[in-house]
Enzyme design. Structure first.
Site, PDB file in Angstrom:
ATOM      1  N   LYS A 287     -11.980  63.260  10.389  1.00 27.59           N
ATOM      2  CA  LYS A 287     -11.497  62.533  11.566  1.00 27.59           C
ATOM      3  C   LYS A 287     -11.891  63.338  12.788  1.00 27.59           C
ATOM      4  CE  LYS A 287      -8.878  58.840  12.423  1.00 27.59           C
ATOM      5  NZ  LYS A 287      -8.775  57.570  11.725  1.00 27.59           N
TER       6      LYS A 287
ATOM      7  N   GLY B  50       2.675  40.231  12.564  1.00 26.32           N
ATOM      8  CA  GLY B  50       1.404  40.540  13.220  1.00 26.32           C
ATOM      9  C   GLY B  50       0.303  39.588  12.803  1.00 26.32           C
TER      10      GLY B  50
HETATM   11  P1  NAD Z   1      -4.733  43.571  15.932  1.00 29.40           P
HETATM   12  O1  NAD Z   1      -4.540  44.379  17.158  1.00 29.40           O
HETATM   13  O2  NAD Z   1      -5.866  42.600  15.850  1.00 29.40           O
HETATM   14  O3  NAD Z   1      -3.391  42.760  15.603  1.00 29.40           O
HETATM   15  C1  NAD Z   1      -2.113  43.279  15.699  1.00 29.40           C
HETATM   16  C2  NAD Z   1      -1.184  42.112  16.017  1.00 29.40           C
HETATM   17  O4  NAD Z   1       0.167  42.569  15.934  1.00 29.40           O
HETATM   18  C3  NAD Z   1      -1.378  41.540  17.416  1.00 29.40           C
HETATM   19  O5  NAD Z   1      -1.466  40.127  17.327  1.00 29.40           O
HETATM   20  C4  NAD Z   1      -0.124  41.979  18.163  1.00 29.40           C
HETATM   21  O6  NAD Z   1       0.286  41.061  19.162  1.00 29.40           O
HETATM   22  C5  NAD Z   1       0.884  42.062  17.034  1.00 29.40           C
HETATM   23  N1  NAD Z   1       2.029  42.943  17.271  1.00 29.40           N
HETATM   24  C6  NAD Z   1       2.053  44.166  17.834  1.00 29.40           C
HETATM   25  N2  NAD Z   1       3.290  44.683  17.813  1.00 29.40           N
HETATM   26  C7  NAD Z   1       4.068  43.764  17.221  1.00 29.40           C
HETATM   27  C8  NAD Z   1       5.443  43.707  16.898  1.00 29.40           C
HETATM   28  N3  NAD Z   1       6.282  44.711  17.199  1.00 29.40           N
HETATM   29  N4  NAD Z   1       5.920  42.603  16.275  1.00 29.40           N
HETATM   30  C9  NAD Z   1       5.089  41.580  15.980  1.00 29.40           C
HETATM   31  N5  NAD Z   1       3.784  41.579  16.259  1.00 29.40           N
HETATM   32  C10 NAD Z   1       3.281  42.644  16.874  1.00 29.40           C
HETATM   33  O7  NAD Z   1      -4.836  44.644  14.749  1.00 29.40           O
HETATM   34  P2  NAD Z   1      -5.471  44.447  13.297  1.00 29.40           P
HETATM   35  O8  NAD Z   1      -6.886  44.886  13.326  1.00 29.40           O
HETATM   36  O9  NAD Z   1      -5.121  43.109  12.770  1.00 29.40           O
HETATM   37  O10 NAD Z   1      -4.669  45.567  12.466  1.00 29.40           O
HETATM   38  C11 NAD Z   1      -3.309  45.369  12.116  1.00 29.40           C
HETATM   39  C12 NAD Z   1      -2.786  46.642  11.471  1.00 29.40           C
HETATM   40  O11 NAD Z   1      -3.567  46.964  10.317  1.00 29.40           O
HETATM   41  C13 NAD Z   1      -2.849  47.873  12.387  1.00 29.40           C
HETATM   42  O12 NAD Z   1      -1.742  48.689  12.102  1.00 29.40           O
HETATM   43  C14 NAD Z   1      -4.134  48.549  11.939  1.00 29.40           C
HETATM   44  O13 NAD Z   1      -4.107  49.949  12.175  1.00 29.40           O
HETATM   45  C15 NAD Z   1      -4.119  48.266  10.454  1.00 29.40           C
HETATM   46  N6  NAD Z   1      -5.456  48.289   9.839  1.00 29.40           N
HETATM   47  C16 NAD Z   1      -6.429  47.441  10.271  1.00 29.40           C
HETATM   48  C17 NAD Z   1      -7.680  47.441   9.668  1.00 29.40           C
HETATM   49  C18 NAD Z   1      -8.770  46.500  10.103  1.00 29.40           C
HETATM   50  O14 NAD Z   1      -9.747  46.331   9.351  1.00 29.40           O
HETATM   51  N7  NAD Z   1      -8.650  45.858  11.251  1.00 29.40           N
HETATM   52  C19 NAD Z   1      -7.954  48.349   8.613  1.00 29.40           C
HETATM   53  C20 NAD Z   1      -6.932  49.214   8.175  1.00 29.40           C
HETATM   54  C21 NAD Z   1      -5.684  49.166   8.812  1.00 29.40           C
END
Ligand code: NAD
Length: 355
Positions: free
Chosen positions: A79, A179
């Protein structure tokens, strides 16, 4: 650009990166290259102290070793962090100087996007290093990881339900999903298609309205999703949501979602177990994103078979973790760490073959 080796126990190499002209201070941590080049994102945050940045990068680099090993990827864990406010301090000079530091490691560390960084920032980092995954274009560009992450979480949720309820059939199962972002919305579509009943929430009301209209989901207020009664809770928004206050209010049999660091503290894993709620360790189930990026690092052209094999590895690993956790009377998150540590401690396959 200057590199200073910091000797840290348990880490292969930790480098302090600085460039006085560019005003850059950062750290690259390589936890392990036991299974392949260390891969992990580059994060930019206004850390209060260098020690805080170092603590963060060490924890995250180690986490990447575990995630990559659980998905059976030929990759190690690393990282990188840059100290600074992404809104103010992200200059091309800093990003290219950081790229030079990555280049100096000659492929032992590959970077990717993380908090505070955008795909456009990565393009700038890539001006000075070839060891960048997650670029928008290029021969091996792997693109948006979210659909593959969602697939991994979906298959993992079925394995989790099989262990928690005796059946992985989603017809009629109630799923509470927090989310509806890139991962959560794709996952919601898969659950709906498989016949599940969806309860959804998001801070962004437009996303909730869309899921209600498109998937027939039921809208739940953001502060009510954790206590919504369901078979499975899928946290796909933020970390730290499972803690001493929220766990007693849960009304589910299992938890499986994409969010990183769902447990606020290690004790929260024990709290879930005491309540009889089966927890699918987050770093195992959300490895689809790194599986997607791995095709770029490993220069894989025929991505589909590689991705399918590794997604299957996630559910196999999870299945083993659940079975052993039940037998040993500890949480699946404890066993997941142990399974990785056993893998790390085992002699390399070629050493076994040579015997
Ligand atoms: P994103 O930012 O596209 O979506 C997150 C969503 O959660 C948004 O719509 C936001 O409005 C909502 N949100 C935030 N706080 C909230 C709350 N307190 N209550 C309800 N909704 C809330 O992110 P993503 O890419 O979909 O990732 C989601 C999670 O998965 C994150 O924690 C990310 O670290 C993890 N993750 C993502 C990936 C990936 O491929 N994108 C891979 C591994 C882990």
């Amino acid at each position: 650009m200057e590199l200073q080796d910091l000797a840290i126990d348990g880490y292969e190499r930790v480098l302090r990166v600085s460039d006085a002209d560019a005003g850059l201070t950062g750290v690259i941590a390589i936890h392990s290259t036991r299974f392949g080049p260390a891969v992990g994102g580059l994060r930019m945050r206004p850390y209060q102290t260098e020690q805080a940045a170092l603590d963060d990068v060490l924890r995250l680099a180690r986490g990447m070793t575990y995630k990559n090993a659980a998905a059976d990827l030929p990759l190690g864990g690393g990282k990188a962090v840059i100290i600074g406010d992404p809104a103010r301090d992200k200059t091309p000079a800093r990003l290219t100087a950081f790229g030079q530091a990555i280049e100096a490691l000659e492929g032992r560390y590959w970077t990717a996007e993380d908090m505070g960084m955008t795909p456009a920032d990565l393009e700038i980092v890539a001006r000075s290093t070839g060891y960048v995954a997650g670029l928008a274009s290029g021969e091996y560009a792997s693109g948006d990881p979210s659909p593959v992450t969602a697939r991994g979480v979906f298959e993992a949720a079925r394995t989790t339900l099989a262990h928690a309820t005796g059946s992985d059939d989603l017809v009629g199962k109630r799923i509470a999903l927090q989310g509806l972002g890139n991962v959560g919305r794709a996952l919601a579509g898969m659950f709906a298609e498989a016949g599940a009943t969806l309860l959804v929430t998001d801070m962004d009301q437009a996303r909730v309205d869309e899921a209600v209209a498109a998937l027939g989901a039921t809208a739940i207020a953001p502060d009510a999703i954790i206590a919504a009664g369901a078979d499975l809770f899928a946290p796909c928004a933020i970390g730290g949501i499972l803690d001493a206050a929220s766990i007693p209010t849960l009304k589910v049999r299992a938890i499986c979602g994409s969010a990183n660091n769902q447990l606020a503290t290690p004790e929260d894993g024990s709290r879930l177990m005491a309540r009889g709620i089966l927890y699918a360790p987050d770093y195992v189930v959300n490895a689809g994103g790194i599986i997607n990026a791995a095709t770029e690092v490993l220069r894989i052209r025929d991505r589909a078979p590689f991705t399918e094999t590794r997604l299957a590895a996630i559910t196999e690993f999870l299945d083993r973790a659940f079975t052993r956790a039940r037998a040993e009377g500890v949480g699946p998150e404890v066993i997941a760490d142990r399974l990785v540590e056993e893998k790390l401690a085992a002699p390399p396959a070629d050493a076994i073959a040579a015997k």
